[in-house]
Design an enzyme around this catalytic site. Sequence first.
Site, PDB file in Angstrom:
ATOM      1  N   ASP A 148      -1.058  -6.012   8.890  1.00  0.00           N
ATOM      2  CA  ASP A 148      -2.812  -4.583   8.316  1.00  0.00           C
ATOM      3  C   ASP A 148      -4.170  -5.706   8.121  1.00  0.00           C
ATOM      4  O   ASP A 148      -3.237  -6.447   6.732  1.00  0.00           O
ATOM      5  CB  ASP A 148      -1.843  -4.006   7.277  1.00  0.00           C
ATOM      6  CG  ASP A 148      -2.754  -2.787   6.724  1.00  0.00           C
ATOM      7  OD1 ASP A 148      -3.873  -3.018   7.391  1.00  0.00           O
ATOM      8  OD2 ASP A 148      -2.539  -2.531   5.969  1.00  0.00           O
ATOM      9  N   TRP A 201       0.841  -1.800   0.041  1.00  0.00           N
ATOM     10  CA  TRP A 201       0.012  -0.096   0.032  1.00  0.00           C
ATOM     11  C   TRP A 201       0.772   0.850   0.081  1.00  0.00           C
ATOM     12  O   TRP A 201       2.248   1.215   0.743  1.00  0.00           O
ATOM     13  CB  TRP A 201      -0.416  -0.019   1.429  1.00  0.00           C
ATOM     14  CG  TRP A 201      -1.925   1.022   1.310  1.00  0.00           C
ATOM     15  CD1 TRP A 201      -2.406   1.730   0.365  1.00  0.00           C
ATOM     16  CD2 TRP A 201      -2.244   1.816   2.362  1.00  0.00           C
ATOM     17  NE1 TRP A 201      -3.269   2.951   1.441  1.00  0.00           N
ATOM     18  CE2 TRP A 201      -3.093   3.134   2.127  1.00  0.00           C
ATOM     19  CE3 TRP A 201      -1.423   1.408   3.787  1.00  0.00           C
ATOM     20  CZ2 TRP A 201      -3.478   4.150   3.372  1.00  0.00           C
ATOM     21  CZ3 TRP A 201      -1.832   2.617   4.813  1.00  0.00           C
ATOM     22  CH2 TRP A 201      -2.835   3.893   4.361  1.00  0.00           C
ATOM     23  N   LYS A 236     -14.111   0.236   5.655  1.00  0.00           N
ATOM     24  CA  LYS A 236     -14.330  -0.261   4.679  1.00  0.00           C
ATOM     25  C   LYS A 236     -15.714  -1.422   5.125  1.00  0.00           C
ATOM     26  O   LYS A 236     -16.110  -1.516   4.373  1.00  0.00           O
ATOM     27  CB  LYS A 236     -12.674  -1.245   4.229  1.00  0.00           C
ATOM     28  CG  LYS A 236     -11.476  -0.445   3.862  1.00  0.00           C
ATOM     29  CD  LYS A 236     -11.647   0.944   3.134  1.00  0.00           C
ATOM     30  CE  LYS A 236     -10.183   1.473   3.859  1.00  0.00           C
ATOM     31  NZ  LYS A 236      -9.740   2.223   2.320  1.00  0.00           N
TER      32      LYS A 236
HETATM   33  C1  LMR Z   1      -6.279   2.609  -0.558  1.00  0.00           C
HETATM   34  O1  LMR Z   1      -5.905   1.991  -1.057  1.00  0.00           O
HETATM   35  O2  LMR Z   1      -6.719   3.328  -1.690  1.00  0.00           O
HETATM   36  C2  LMR Z   1      -7.479   3.558   0.512  1.00  0.00           C
HETATM   37  O3  LMR Z   1      -6.221   2.644   1.659  1.00  0.00           O
HETATM   38  C3  LMR Z   1      -7.572   4.975   0.710  1.00  0.00           C
HETATM   39  C4  LMR Z   1      -6.538   5.306   0.907  1.00  0.00           C
HETATM   40  O4  LMR Z   1      -6.072   6.468   2.265  1.00  0.00           O
HETATM   41  O5  LMR Z   1      -5.096   5.489   0.730  1.00  0.00           O
END
Ligand code: LMR
Length: 398
Positions: free
Chosen positions: A212, A130, A247
Amino acid sequence: MFETIQSRGVDQILALMKAFQADPRDKKVDLVVGVYKDANGAVPVMDAVKGAEALLLEQETTKTYVGMAGDAEFRSFVPPLLLGENATQIAEGRVTSLQTVGGSGALKVGCDLLNSIEPGKRLWVSTPTWANHVPVATDAGLNVAYYPYFRPSDRGLDFEAMIMHLQSNSAVGDAILLHACCHNPTGVDLSLEQWKKLSRFISDRRLLPFVDCAYQGLGDGMERDVAGLRVLAAKVPEMLIASSFSKNFGIYRERTGALTLIAQNADVLAKTQAAAETVIRSNYSMPPSHGARVVANVFGSFELRSLWAEELNDMRARIAEMRRVLRLKLEERQVTQDLSFLTDQCGMFSYTGFNPADVERLRAEFGIYTAGDGRINVAGLSADNLDAVADGFAAVMR
Ligand code: LMR
């Protein structure tokens, strides 16, 4: 002094979110940010959440501080959700959850905690991971290292490479960040068998797992999405889990998450919790109340909990259906490449394999916004935009 500031760049997900809003075209499709959208393209407030908020309005008697660890009732609901009602770690009194400012807040508190134990501690993250994981960890002072994860050739998981790399390069005491389910950004998860092997490796190498868990319930269901996490938790004495209700409750802006700490015994847990609370105090002092009260009110009421479970099931089913229909529509458009990844990958995100030129073409020519790495939010698809998306994707894929 401000003139000397060197920008390190805006998070690409948030930058694209803004660019989409500023795009004047009528026919544009937002598949960027990870929010659940319903069949009408709205980001709805769940009925269970509305019910919980009505209760809150009626029952709330004070606005006094909630304390560093957050709402006690909310906190009590988190460990069973993650580890199971009958988890031995809970019975042994060696688990606690602290309320945090969303899942990101849990990650930050967890990383600060690790850095306070060992400054510059190494944290292994998947390639890719992420977009915000690395900034959060490095700002906390941790040293980030990468393990292989996604295999572009079949848009699947390269488990052998992952284990071999960690085998050769990780050291006792390193921390390792894993995604419980619905891997962000790839949608590619470990199988249960792979979780078992990885858990054995983590336990033998004495790594500290930090999991996570941002999408519990959006993949295969609330229980199945944490089956791997539970295998791992049974194998190791200590573990951190960052979880989010953004979510699965759709309460993104309420910033509701938890950092769960598992220690080898209750005494060590008390010390660990105290250290985490010190971190919370210096970061933001105490978490806000609203989202945690909503979650606690839902879990505290049989009716609201059943309603929430039903609504979550519908969300999950819609995401799976959008995966299926997109694949079908691409096949109808004579895309010959293997599209099984669309239905094999799990949760809100799919890693399409689009390169930066594809991503740009989709945006400029078709008004379709994906994340810069080609990730799409499957929950952004609906009957209204599926044909347009399939046309754009087919043009690029062919
Ligand atoms: C995403 O990955 O789109 C979400 O977790 C929102 C974010 O804050 O990046």
